[in-house]
Every structure is written in C-alpha cells, then in structure tokens.
Design a protein around this motif. Structure first.
Motif, mmCIF file in Angstrom:
data_model
loop_
_atom_site.group_PDB
_atom_site.id
_atom_site.type_symbol
_atom_site.label_atom_id
_atom_site.label_comp_id
_atom_site.label_asym_id
_atom_site.label_seq_id
_atom_site.Cartn_x
_atom_site.Cartn_y
_atom_site.Cartn_z
ATOM 1 N N MET A 1 0.829 -1.184 0.000
ATOM 2 C CA MET A 1 0.000 0.000 0.000
ATOM 3 C C MET A 1 0.882 1.260 0.000
ATOM 4 O O MET A 1 0.599 2.209 -0.723
ATOM 5 C CB MET A 1 -0.907 -0.021 1.224
ATOM 6 N N ILE A 2 1.911 1.235 0.810
ATOM 7 C CA ILE A 2 2.818 2.385 0.885
ATOM 8 C C ILE A 2 3.541 2.564 -0.446
ATOM 9 O O ILE A 2 3.589 3.670 -0.994
ATOM 10 C CB ILE A 2 3.815 2.207 2.050
ATOM 11 N N ASN A 3 4.105 1.473 -0.976
ATOM 12 C CA ASN A 3 4.823 1.544 -2.260
ATOM 13 C C ASN A 3 3.899 1.952 -3.394
ATOM 14 O O ASN A 3 4.303 2.672 -4.304
ATOM 15 C CB ASN A 3 5.492 0.209 -2.575
ATOM 16 N N ASN A 4 2.671 1.481 -3.363
ATOM 17 C CA ASN A 4 1.687 1.810 -4.388
ATOM 18 C C ASN A 4 1.447 3.316 -4.474
ATOM 19 O O ASN A 4 1.191 3.852 -5.545
ATOM 20 C CB ASN A 4 0.373 1.080 -4.080
ATOM 21 N N ALA A 5 1.546 4.002 -3.352
ATOM 22 C CA ALA A 5 1.221 5.431 -3.297
ATOM 23 C C ALA A 5 2.432 6.350 -3.481
ATOM 24 O O ALA A 5 2.255 7.556 -3.683
ATOM 25 C CB ALA A 5 0.552 5.739 -1.961
ATOM 26 N N LEU A 6 3.631 5.793 -3.434
ATOM 27 C CA LEU A 6 4.850 6.609 -3.377
ATOM 28 C C LEU A 6 4.907 7.768 -4.356
ATOM 29 O O LEU A 6 5.176 8.900 -3.971
ATOM 30 C CB LEU A 6 6.088 5.726 -3.587
ATOM 31 N N ASP A 7 4.718 7.517 -5.618
ATOM 32 C CA ASP A 7 4.866 8.557 -6.634
ATOM 33 C C ASP A 7 3.618 9.401 -6.821
ATOM 34 O O ASP A 7 3.576 10.251 -7.713
ATOM 35 C CB ASP A 7 5.242 7.921 -7.979
ATOM 36 N N ARG A 8 2.615 9.182 -5.980
ATOM 37 C CA ARG A 8 1.353 9.906 -6.157
ATOM 38 C C ARG A 8 0.943 10.692 -4.913
ATOM 39 O O ARG A 8 -0.187 11.142 -4.804
ATOM 40 C CB ARG A 8 0.249 8.932 -6.549
ATOM 41 N N LEU A 9 1.866 10.847 -3.984
ATOM 42 C CA LEU A 9 1.601 11.631 -2.777
ATOM 43 C C LEU A 9 2.374 12.945 -2.843
ATOM 44 O O LEU A 9 3.555 12.954 -3.171
ATOM 45 C CB LEU A 9 2.010 10.858 -1.521
ATOM 46 N N TYR A 10 1.701 14.016 -2.496
ATOM 47 C CA TYR A 10 2.311 15.343 -2.542
ATOM 48 C C TYR A 10 2.044 16.058 -1.226
ATOM 49 O O TYR A 10 0.965 15.954 -0.661
ATOM 50 C CB TYR A 10 1.715 16.154 -3.696
#
Length: 185
Positions: A1-10
């Motif tokens: 879940m964490i890796n899935n969101a990495l490039d999409r969190l600001y």
C-alpha cells in the motif's frame, strides 16, 4: 500500500497535477474533550491551499452524516466558506461513512474518474489503493500529520482499517448508500 502510493503523494502544491475535483475525506471537528481535532484543521487547511493554488476547481466533502446531531460535510463546508472558498465550488457527500464509501461514491455518484484525495499521508495511502481498485486515477495531497498520544491511537486504527480494506476488496463490499448522480460542471 505504501509503495503503491509513493509517486502519487504530494505535500506541497508546487508539483501536484491539477484535477477538477478534490475529495476531502471527513473527520469530526472536535475531539471528545471539546478541543479542535487537528486532523480536521489540517485537512481543511490543505483543501484551501490546493484551491487557492488553482490545483483543484471543486471540493467534494465526503463524510459521515449518520444522525441529525452529527454532520461532518456541512461542518467542513461552513469552514471552507469562512476560509474563502465559494459555496458553489463545494459539493457535499453525506454518505461517506468510511473511505470505501467515499471512493466508490466519487465515481458512481459524482461521476469523477480523476481526483485529488485530501487527507493525512497514512489515510491517502489507503484511499489511493482503493481508488486503484475502482479504476479512478488519483493523487493524494497530504495534510499536515500529527504526533503524540492521539496519533498513536489513530495509527492503531489505521492498521486495522488496512486489514479491513483487503477484506472489503476480496468480498467486493459496496457502499452503504448510492443514490442519484450529482453533476459537477
């Protein structure tokens, strides 16, 4: 879940892509002891910051309105208006009883397939995972986090919510309510 969101969190508005709609995930304004819930305050601040930076055009506030005396969406709306967001730019989702409901309803009721989710990082990670499961292109804008004793309780709750997320996906759990579509211009 964490890796899935990495490039999409600001955490700043500088590089976040623009979306027509920001989905502000609800929480209560006050803690049991009457103090302001900092999760609420920081989510509100984040939504205002995104709107003022012209990174979203509309805000859908999704939260619990399960009783006459408890109305997260309207409370957020009132405070968004006080912060300078025009009322006609705010839409309310009164049946966002939990994150799954909010994510499914943004697609099925509000007809959005690309959104910016507004909450704390831990919550955005889970919401992005759900958005992927429902074929919604999403990014997350991280409201300021919290530390200390209250944050510890929320962290424990979040671990349980993540387990429930996988159970919900496996069993194809549906929102408590759907309803008629709402058109956002």
């Amino acid at each position: 879940m964490i890796n899935n969101a990495l490039d999409r969190l600001y955490s700043t508005t500088a590089n976040i892509p623009k979306n027509k709609v920001g989905l502000l995930l609800g929480t209560s304004k006050y803690l049991i002891d009457g103090r302001i819930n900092l999760y609420y305050k920081f989510r509100l601040d984040a939504a205002v910051e995104l709107y003022q930076a012209k990174k979203i055009d509309f805000i859908v506030v999704s939260g619990d309105n399960g009783s006459k005396s408890y109305d997260e969406p309207t409370t957020f709306k009132e405070d968004l208006i006080k912060a300078g967001i025009p009322e006609h730019r705010i839409y309310l989702d009164y049946a966002g009883f939990r994150t799954l409901d909010s994510i499914v309803r943004i697609k099925e009721i509000f007809k959005q397939s690309s959104i910016t989710i507004i909450s704390q990082k831990f919550h955005n990670e889970r919401a992005l995972y759900l958005a992927d499961n429902y074929n919604i292109e999403a990014v997350g804008f991280n409201a300021r986090g919290i530390s200390g004793g209250y944050a510890f309780k929320v962290t424990i709750r979040e671990y349980l919510a993540r387990v429930k997320l996988f159970i919900d996906i496996f069993f194809n759990t549906q929102p408590k309510f759907l309803g008629k579509p709402v058109v956002i211009p």
